[in-house]
Design an enzyme around this catalytic site. Structure first.
Site, mmCIF file in Angstrom:
data_model
loop_
_atom_site.group_PDB
_atom_site.id
_atom_site.type_symbol
_atom_site.label_atom_id
_atom_site.label_comp_id
_atom_site.label_asym_id
_atom_site.label_seq_id
_atom_site.Cartn_x
_atom_site.Cartn_y
_atom_site.Cartn_z
ATOM 1 N N ARG A 72 0.815 -1.220 0.000
ATOM 2 C CA ARG A 72 0.000 0.000 0.000
ATOM 3 C C ARG A 72 0.841 1.259 0.000
ATOM 4 O O ARG A 72 0.424 2.293 -0.528
ATOM 5 C CB ARG A 72 -0.976 -0.039 1.181
ATOM 6 C CG ARG A 72 -2.155 -0.952 0.922
ATOM 7 C CD ARG A 72 -2.978 -1.161 2.159
ATOM 8 N NE ARG A 72 -2.495 -2.285 2.937
ATOM 9 C CZ ARG A 72 -2.671 -2.426 4.244
ATOM 10 N NH1 ARG A 72 -3.272 -1.475 4.935
ATOM 11 N NH2 ARG A 72 -2.240 -3.488 4.869
ATOM 12 N N GLU A 109 1.225 -6.069 13.141
ATOM 13 C CA GLU A 109 0.038 -6.270 13.989
ATOM 14 C C GLU A 109 -0.512 -7.683 13.832
ATOM 15 O O GLU A 109 -1.009 -8.262 14.781
ATOM 16 C CB GLU A 109 -1.047 -5.236 13.646
ATOM 17 C CG GLU A 109 -2.202 -5.252 14.644
ATOM 18 C CD GLU A 109 -3.334 -4.294 14.289
ATOM 19 O OE1 GLU A 109 -3.292 -3.647 13.233
ATOM 20 O OE2 GLU A 109 -4.282 -4.231 15.091
HETATM 21 O O1 LIG Z 1 3.243 -0.975 11.985
HETATM 22 P P1 LIG Z 1 3.072 -2.404 11.594
HETATM 23 O O2 LIG Z 1 2.454 -3.243 12.675
HETATM 24 O O3 LIG Z 1 4.333 -3.002 11.074
HETATM 25 O O4 LIG Z 1 2.002 -2.447 10.425
HETATM 26 C C1 LIG Z 1 1.948 -1.510 9.375
HETATM 27 C C2 LIG Z 1 2.092 -2.198 8.050
HETATM 28 O O5 LIG Z 1 1.031 -3.155 7.870
HETATM 29 C C3 LIG Z 1 0.481 -2.990 6.579
HETATM 30 O O6 LIG Z 1 1.202 -3.695 5.628
HETATM 31 P P2 LIG Z 1 1.004 -5.214 5.241
HETATM 32 O O7 LIG Z 1 2.257 -5.938 5.597
HETATM 33 O O8 LIG Z 1 -0.277 -5.734 5.779
HETATM 34 O O9 LIG Z 1 1.027 -5.214 3.665
HETATM 35 P P3 LIG Z 1 0.287 -4.666 2.387
HETATM 36 O O10 LIG Z 1 0.613 -3.204 2.288
HETATM 37 O O11 LIG Z 1 0.963 -5.479 1.375
HETATM 38 O O12 LIG Z 1 -1.194 -4.910 2.482
HETATM 39 C C4 LIG Z 1 0.609 -1.515 6.332
HETATM 40 O O13 LIG Z 1 0.522 -1.201 4.953
HETATM 41 C C5 LIG Z 1 1.965 -1.198 6.914
HETATM 42 O O14 LIG Z 1 3.028 -1.398 5.999
HETATM 43 N N1 LIG Z 2 -5.366 -2.351 11.430
HETATM 44 C C1 LIG Z 2 -4.691 -2.220 10.285
HETATM 45 N N2 LIG Z 2 -5.327 -1.796 9.157
HETATM 46 C C2 LIG Z 2 -4.642 -1.665 7.997
HETATM 47 N N3 LIG Z 2 -3.350 -1.918 7.883
HETATM 48 C C3 LIG Z 2 -2.695 -2.329 8.969
HETATM 49 N N4 LIG Z 2 -1.396 -2.646 9.148
HETATM 50 C C4 LIG Z 2 -1.255 -3.029 10.434
HETATM 51 N N5 LIG Z 2 -2.399 -2.942 11.099
HETATM 52 C C5 LIG Z 2 -3.317 -2.509 10.195
#
Ligand SMILES: O=P(O)(O)OC[C@H]1O[C@H](OP(=O)(O)OP(=O)(O)O)[C@H](O)[C@@H]1O
Ligand SMILES: Nc1ncnc2[nH]cnc12
Length: 184
Positions: A72, A109
């Site tokens: 994202r 998370e």
């Molecule tokens: O602060 P944190 O607990 O590390 O979480 C934040 C991360 O989680 C999500 O990514 P995700 O790995 O779900 O990937 P995506 O963007 O590919 O959906 C979001 O886009 C952040 O990069």
């Molecule tokens: N609650 C949440 N929603 C979307 N992206 C996330 N990445 C980590 N936690 C998330």
């Protein structure tokens, strides 16, 4: 812990953002409220306001490179880099980059993941703004920050759309200045 003060552009963007984020309960696993930005992405006027606010921040910080975190973060980092004429560096999930990489494994998370960056992605002294959609536990941002620093970059800030403050992400990002358009 350092926080960049929000100006009028960030305040306007926060209102727009709040109206274009959807909460999805129990995704990707029970107990998680997922912050879905697809309504923002599919609404050009709203997306433009948010990208404009991030671009203003990047200009204020005199950044030369925008680093986006897969996946994202890419959707935000690319238009910001284009608007301000900065380079774009992808921080990717493991196994996607073809060249020699640095890698770091971290918790987030709802699981664990590994990020990679090309070893030659950033020239020493580049002023880099790290961009992502969500700061939750901070594991992702901290790993990306470490990778960029390892390449010799001067990481001048982290910009996110949303900060889930109850997960205390800033505790993991150390002295990196964090700007969140919206804090929840
Ligand atoms: O602060 P944190 O607990 O590390 O979480 C934040 C991360 O989680 C999500 O990514 P995700 O790995 O779900 O990937 P995506 O963007 O590919 O959906 C979001 O886009 C952040 O990069
Ligand atoms: N609650 C949440 N929603 C979307 N992206 C996330 N990445 C980590 N936690 C998330």
């Amino acid at each position: 812990m350092t926080s960049v003060e929000s100006g009028p552009a960030l305040g306007a963007a926060a209102e727009v953002l709040a109206a274009h984020v959807r909460d999805v309960q129990d995704f990707p696993k029970p107990g998680v409220v997922f912050k879905d930005i697809t309504p923002l992405l599919s609404t050009p006027a709203a997306f433009g306001v948010v990208i404009g606010a991030l671009a203003d921040l990047a200009r204020d910080l005199s950044v030369t490179t925008i680093a986006g975190i897969e996946a994202r973060g890419f959707l935000l980092a690319a238009p910001v880099a284009d608007r301000i004429g900065a380079g774009l560096v992808p921080v990717r999930k493991a196994g996607k980059l073809p060249g020699a990489t640095r890698r770091e494994t971290y918790d987030l998370e709802y699981g664990t993941a590994t990020l990679e960056i090309h070893q030659d992605a950033v020239a020493a002294g580049e002023r880099v703004l790290l961009v992502d959609d969500v700061l939750a536990t901070g594991g992702t941002a901290a790993a990306a920050h470490n990778l960029l620093r390892g390449c010799g970059a001067d990481v001048v800030g982290l910009a996110v759309l949303m900060e889930l403050s109850f997960l205390a992400g800033r505790d993991r990002t150390g002295a990196l200045p964090v700007t969140s358009i919206m804090t929840l």
